[in-house]
Design a protein around this motif. Structure first.
Motif, PDB file in Angstrom:
ATOM      1  N   VAL A  96     -26.971 -48.043  -0.333  1.00  0.00           N
ATOM      2  CA  VAL A  96     -26.634 -49.139   0.135  1.00  0.00           C
ATOM      3  C   VAL A  96     -25.280 -50.027  -0.474  1.00  0.00           C
ATOM      4  CG1 VAL A  96     -28.656 -49.958   1.465  1.00  0.00           C
ATOM      5  CG2 VAL A  96     -28.465 -50.223  -1.122  1.00  0.00           C
ATOM      6  N   HIS A 147     -20.791 -42.746   0.288  1.00  0.00           N
ATOM      7  CA  HIS A 147     -21.847 -43.026   1.247  1.00  0.00           C
ATOM      8  C   HIS A 147     -22.275 -42.020   2.055  1.00  0.00           C
ATOM      9  CE1 HIS A 147     -23.555 -44.774   4.687  1.00  0.00           C
ATOM     10  NE2 HIS A 147     -24.422 -45.386   3.841  1.00  0.00           N
ATOM     11  N   ARG A 198     -25.608 -39.977   2.548  1.00  0.00           N
ATOM     12  CA  ARG A 198     -26.424 -40.223   3.744  1.00  0.00           C
ATOM     13  C   ARG A 198     -26.525 -39.045   4.636  1.00  0.00           C
ATOM     14  NH1 ARG A 198     -27.752 -45.466   6.949  1.00  0.00           N
ATOM     15  NH2 ARG A 198     -28.264 -44.266   9.059  1.00  0.00           N
ATOM     16  N   PHE A 245     -34.905 -37.481   8.129  1.00  0.00           N
ATOM     17  CA  PHE A 245     -35.255 -38.350   8.984  1.00  0.00           C
ATOM     18  C   PHE A 245     -34.825 -37.815  10.354  1.00  0.00           C
ATOM     19  CE2 PHE A 245     -34.974 -40.956   5.562  1.00  0.00           C
ATOM     20  CZ  PHE A 245     -35.993 -41.808   5.614  1.00  0.00           C
ATOM     21  N   LEU A 278     -35.525 -45.264  -3.441  1.00  0.00           N
ATOM     22  CA  LEU A 278     -34.923 -46.134  -2.504  1.00  0.00           C
ATOM     23  C   LEU A 278     -35.832 -46.024  -1.193  1.00  0.00           C
ATOM     24  CD1 LEU A 278     -32.530 -47.037  -1.018  1.00  0.00           C
ATOM     25  CD2 LEU A 278     -31.812 -44.939  -0.202  1.00  0.00           C
ATOM     26  N   LEU A 279     -36.481 -44.936  -1.079  1.00  0.00           N
ATOM     27  CA  LEU A 279     -37.367 -45.040   0.133  1.00  0.00           C
ATOM     28  C   LEU A 279     -38.666 -46.056  -0.021  1.00  0.00           C
ATOM     29  CD1 LEU A 279     -37.632 -41.405   1.494  1.00  0.00           C
ATOM     30  CD2 LEU A 279     -36.268 -43.184   2.155  1.00  0.00           C
ATOM     31  N   THR A 284     -41.611 -52.871   5.764  1.00  0.00           N
ATOM     32  CA  THR A 284     -42.551 -52.507   6.856  1.00  0.00           C
ATOM     33  C   THR A 284     -43.797 -53.395   6.653  1.00  0.00           C
ATOM     34  OG1 THR A 284     -41.808 -50.279   6.869  1.00  0.00           O
ATOM     35  CG2 THR A 284     -43.808 -50.567   7.763  1.00  0.00           C
ATOM     36  N   PRO A 301     -37.748 -59.163   8.723  1.00  0.00           N
ATOM     37  CA  PRO A 301     -38.330 -59.139   7.350  1.00  0.00           C
ATOM     38  C   PRO A 301     -37.003 -59.084   6.018  1.00  0.00           C
ATOM     39  CG  PRO A 301     -39.010 -57.210   8.871  1.00  0.00           C
ATOM     40  CD  PRO A 301     -38.058 -58.173   9.654  1.00  0.00           C
ATOM     41  N   PHE A 354     -27.825 -59.266   3.781  1.00  0.00           N
ATOM     42  CA  PHE A 354     -27.339 -58.483   2.995  1.00  0.00           C
ATOM     43  C   PHE A 354     -25.703 -59.046   2.707  1.00  0.00           C
ATOM     44  CE2 PHE A 354     -29.892 -54.599   3.351  1.00  0.00           C
ATOM     45  CZ  PHE A 354     -30.555 -54.659   1.889  1.00  0.00           C
ATOM     46  N   PHE A 388     -32.829 -54.606  11.721  1.00  0.00           N
ATOM     47  CA  PHE A 388     -32.388 -53.300  11.146  1.00  0.00           C
ATOM     48  C   PHE A 388     -30.970 -53.228  10.739  1.00  0.00           C
ATOM     49  CE2 PHE A 388     -36.170 -51.808  13.470  1.00  0.00           C
ATOM     50  CZ  PHE A 388     -37.015 -51.720  12.572  1.00  0.00           C
ATOM     51  N   GLY A 398     -25.834 -52.479  12.914  1.00  0.00           N
ATOM     52  CA  GLY A 398     -24.880 -51.155  13.219  1.00  0.00           C
ATOM     53  C   GLY A 398     -24.040 -50.973  12.126  1.00  0.00           C
TER      54      GLY A 398
HETATM   55  C1  HEM Z   1     -39.583 -53.097   9.641  1.00  0.00           C
HETATM   56  C2  HEM Z   1     -39.150 -52.344   8.714  1.00  0.00           C
HETATM   57  C3  HEM Z   1     -37.533 -52.467   8.150  1.00  0.00           C
HETATM   58  C4  HEM Z   1     -36.480 -53.383   8.217  1.00  0.00           C
HETATM   59  C5  HEM Z   1     -36.656 -54.543   8.947  1.00  0.00           C
HETATM   60  C6  HEM Z   1     -35.678 -52.620   7.550  1.00  0.00           C
HETATM   61  C7  HEM Z   1     -34.377 -53.113   7.513  1.00  0.00           C
HETATM   62  C8  HEM Z   1     -32.891 -52.658   6.856  1.00  0.00           C
HETATM   63  C9  HEM Z   1     -31.575 -53.372   6.991  1.00  0.00           C
HETATM   64  C10 HEM Z   1     -31.483 -54.818   7.474  1.00  0.00           C
HETATM   65  C11 HEM Z   1     -30.929 -52.566   6.327  1.00  0.00           C
HETATM   66  C12 HEM Z   1     -29.522 -52.844   6.090  1.00  0.00           C
HETATM   67  C13 HEM Z   1     -28.374 -52.221   7.205  1.00  0.00           C
HETATM   68  C14 HEM Z   1     -27.033 -52.513   7.045  1.00  0.00           C
HETATM   69  O1  HEM Z   1     -26.551 -52.809   5.774  1.00  0.00           O
HETATM   70  O2  HEM Z   1     -26.313 -52.502   8.047  1.00  0.00           O
HETATM   71  C15 HEM Z   1     -31.744 -51.287   6.087  1.00  0.00           C
HETATM   72  C16 HEM Z   1     -31.054 -50.234   5.315  1.00  0.00           C
HETATM   73  C17 HEM Z   1     -31.855 -49.091   4.959  1.00  0.00           C
HETATM   74  N1  HEM Z   1     -33.096 -49.023   5.074  1.00  0.00           N
HETATM   75 FE1  HEM Z   1     -34.351 -50.173   6.212  1.00  0.00          FE
HETATM   76  N2  HEM Z   1     -35.742 -51.336   7.176  1.00  0.00           N
HETATM   77  C18 HEM Z   1     -37.092 -51.011   7.499  1.00  0.00           C
HETATM   78  C19 HEM Z   1     -37.856 -50.126   7.207  1.00  0.00           C
HETATM   79  C20 HEM Z   1     -37.086 -48.820   6.638  1.00  0.00           C
HETATM   80  C21 HEM Z   1     -38.133 -47.646   6.069  1.00  0.00           C
HETATM   81  C22 HEM Z   1     -39.310 -47.330   6.693  1.00  0.00           C
HETATM   82  C23 HEM Z   1     -36.913 -46.846   5.468  1.00  0.00           C
HETATM   83  C24 HEM Z   1     -37.296 -45.454   4.889  1.00  0.00           C
HETATM   84  C25 HEM Z   1     -38.313 -44.903   4.911  1.00  0.00           C
HETATM   85  C26 HEM Z   1     -35.816 -47.609   5.468  1.00  0.00           C
HETATM   86  C27 HEM Z   1     -34.936 -46.859   4.812  1.00  0.00           C
HETATM   87  C28 HEM Z   1     -33.583 -47.754   4.678  1.00  0.00           C
HETATM   88  C29 HEM Z   1     -32.422 -47.289   3.985  1.00  0.00           C
HETATM   89  C30 HEM Z   1     -32.471 -45.880   3.073  1.00  0.00           C
HETATM   90  C31 HEM Z   1     -31.437 -48.175   4.182  1.00  0.00           C
HETATM   91  C32 HEM Z   1     -29.955 -47.935   3.572  1.00  0.00           C
HETATM   92  C33 HEM Z   1     -28.893 -47.339   4.669  1.00  0.00           C
HETATM   93  C34 HEM Z   1     -27.448 -47.281   4.335  1.00  0.00           C
HETATM   94  O3  HEM Z   1     -26.975 -47.962   3.268  1.00  0.00           O
HETATM   95  O4  HEM Z   1     -27.067 -46.127   4.752  1.00  0.00           O
HETATM   96  N3  HEM Z   1     -36.067 -48.589   5.794  1.00  0.00           N
HETATM   97  N4  HEM Z   1     -33.087 -51.367   6.192  1.00  0.00           N
END
Ligand code: HEM
Length: 527
Positions: A206, A213, A217, A224, A360-361, A369, A411, A415, A471, A474
């Motif tokens: 992140v 990155h 990734r 996944f 991280l996970l 979640t 949730p 950021f 999430f 994009g």
């Molecule tokens: C309701 C549940 C979840 C929400 C609301 C959520 C939300 C987010 C948000 C807002 C980001 C940042 C996106 C961005 O900067 O554009 C993010 C990144 C990320 N999330 Fe989630 N997440 C959730 C569940 C999960 C789960 C279950 C996993 C893995 C098991 C996960 C793994 C990641 C990872 C690895 C990133 C970083 C991606 C990157 O930087 O390339 N997330 N998530």
């Protein structure tokens, strides 16, 4: 261009562990709620140390102190926070000081001024007290900010400390999808992790920009792929069934510890191939390494003392690295085996990278979640007509309901990004953002943008379309686990409502004030 190094981000509480950005939810006392919204200009003096203009942010304390005051709740899976503590030596002494530090360089209003000719000062998002306000007051403040012609800057622009608040859907999408301009590398959370922490524990994706990155990734995306997620789906269903069995058997009172935190933790451990016997130890270490960042606390408890939490994090990652070594010798059908044996861009994942990825996970996938599930049950309880609609056609409406829960609860609140170059937001003639400045992407506000969502405050499980930004907006950092999270929420609610259609929350959720995430500490429920 010089890489901006300012780490005074707008966000809060994010502790960045080895490899991530998410905040922890430790068992801590929450701050009392102030009666009124802190206004942006209160005629305060500029504090001597204005290092952290973050809201509720970075507030942390020694793990020892946290544990002494309240033992960690083993049910709460939180991320190893101490790693980030270490990064942040300069901390405003208390909430008031933090608030001051984050004030914009605007002149205080004269005491006698009757009606200001210009718009009134917006509520101060950089003031930790703002994040302790009731949800309705915060929502009203964001609504007011969305009506303004451009993003409002909070903090001291002259020193470069502070942030532009991106509160509209279109602005959050633009920043998310223009990664060459809106950088993640300087840190998407506050405080940014110290260099030595990054070196020791590995960088979180992140907080990386391309090309690093993209490389990382690509590697972790193996966890996944649709094929792997198909397999995981069976596990998710099985674990959901076991949890509902347990609810019937043990009749627990707290939905968060019994169900919402347990499901994503077990799912991630199962995906990775963490043996059952090791899971409790890992959970314990994760909890020990965490603390309540993002929660305003009294002065005496606002000092960082890295060490103990960091050691717990190190031990947790050591356990995972050990499993990795074992699987390299004797691979099994799990993600750790896949990650340590595959040839990835000419190399293999090291033990340290594996540990960092697991952290991280845990922090990205469990906390989020869990909060989404808890908010979801409560939303269905306080909107009985939506609940009836859902139970009428569980299969047909559950997907939409899960999306609407994520939109409504959002949730993750925010950021950050840092401007690589000067940029006009929204195109030519738009607000000029300068190289080195920070922006805060307020996902929750974007998800209530009335331009995109008619009647945005309504909880409507039939909302179509529902282009929420829960999430992310994009772009390359879009949540890697979005599909998995939806799978988990769908499986759990399907099992719960099929077998226990009377399941509902009792009373209000216990929330933890935070500027980073919508944390639910506990939620009583019945069935
Ligand atoms: C309701 C549940 C979840 C929400 C609301 C959520 C939300 C987010 C948000 C807002 C980001 C940042 C996106 C961005 O900067 O554009 C993010 C990144 C990320 N999330 Fe989630 N997440 C959730 C569940 C999960 C789960 C279950 C996993 C893995 C098991 C996960 C793994 C990641 C990872 C690895 C990133 C970083 C991606 C990157 O930087 O390339 N997330 N998530």
């Amino acid at each position: 261009m010089e890489t901006p190094t300012d780490t005074s981000a707008p966000t809060a509480d994010i502790a960045e562990p080895a490899a991530t950005a998410q905040p922890t939810v430790p068992a801590q006392a929450t701050a009392p709620e102030p009666a009124t919204a802190p206004a942006k200009a209160e005629g305060r003096e500029e504090p001597a140390e204005s290092a952290e203009p973050t809201p509720a942010a970075d507030v942390s304390e020694p793990a020892e102190a946290a544990e002494a005051s309240e033992p960690a709740d083993a049910s709460e899976v939180s991320q190893p926070a101490d790693a980030s503590d270490a990064s942040d030596a300069s901390e405003p002494a208390d909430a008031a000081e933090a608030a001051d530090a984050s004030q914009p360089a605007t002149a205080p209003e004269p005491a006698t001024a009757p009606e200001p000719a210009t718009a009134p000062e917006p509520a101060d998002l950089a003031d930790p007290r703002f994040w302790q306000l009731p949800a309705a007051d915060r929502a009203a403040a964001f609504e007011e900010l969305r009506r303004r012609p451009g993003p409002v800057f909070f903090g001291d622009r002259a020193t470069g400390r502070g942030f532009h608040a991106l509160v509209r859907h279109a602005d959050v999408v633009e920043a998310s999808r223009t990664p060459a301009v809106f950088l993640s590398g300087p840190g998407v959370t506050t405080p940014a992790p110290a260099r030595w922490v990054r070196l020791l524990f590995g960088d979180s994706m992140v907080n990386l920009d391309d090309p690093r990155h993209a490389q990382l990734r690509r590697i972790v995306s193996r966890a996944f792929t649709p094929r792997l997620l198909d397999r995981v789906e069976e596990d998710v269903r099985r674990i959901s069934t076991e949890l509902v069995d347990r609810i019937e058997r043990e009749r627990p009172e707290d939905f968060v510890s019994a169900v919402a935190a347990e499901l994503p933790f077990q799912v991630i451990c199962t995906m990775m191939g963490i043996p059952e016997r090791t899971r409790r130890a890992i959970l314990d270490l994760v909890n020990r390494s965490s603390e309540d960042i993002g929660v305003a606390r009294p002065l005496r408890r606002r000092f960082r003392a890295p060490g103990r939490g960091l050691r717990a994090l190190g031990r947790m990652q050591g356990i995972v690295a050990g499993i990795g070594r074992e699987r390299r010798r004797r691979p099994e059908e799990d993600l750790i085996s896949a990650l340590v044996t595959a040839d990835l861009d000419g190399r293999r994942l090291t033990g340290r990278e594996l540990g960092a990825f697991f952290s991280l996970l845990l922090v990205a996938g469990v906390e989020t979640t869990r909060n989404a599930l808890a908010h979801g049950l409560h939303l269905l309880t306080v909107h009985p007509e939506q609940r009836a609609l859902l139970l009428d056609d569980l299969d047909g409406r559950l997907g939409g309901a899960v999306d609407e829960m994520i939109r409504h609860a959002t949730p993750i609140i925010q950021f950050n990004r840092t401007l690589a170059v000067d940029h006009e937001l929204g195109g030519t003639g738009g607000t000029l953002l300068r190289a080195g400045e920070k922006v805060a992407l307020f996902y929750g506000s974007a998800n209530r943008d009335e331009v995109v969502f008619p009647d945005p405050d309504a909880f409507d499980i039939t909302r179509t379309p529902n282009p929420h930004l829960g999430f992310g907006g994009g772009g390359p950092h879009y949540c890697l686990g979005a599909h998995l999270a939806q799978q988990e929420m769908t499986a759990l609610f399907r099992e719960l409502f099929t077998r226990l259609p009377e399941a509902r929350s009792v009373g209000e959720p216990q929330l933890v004030p935070s500027s980073f995430d919508h944390r639910v500490r506990s939620l009583r429920f019945t069935f």
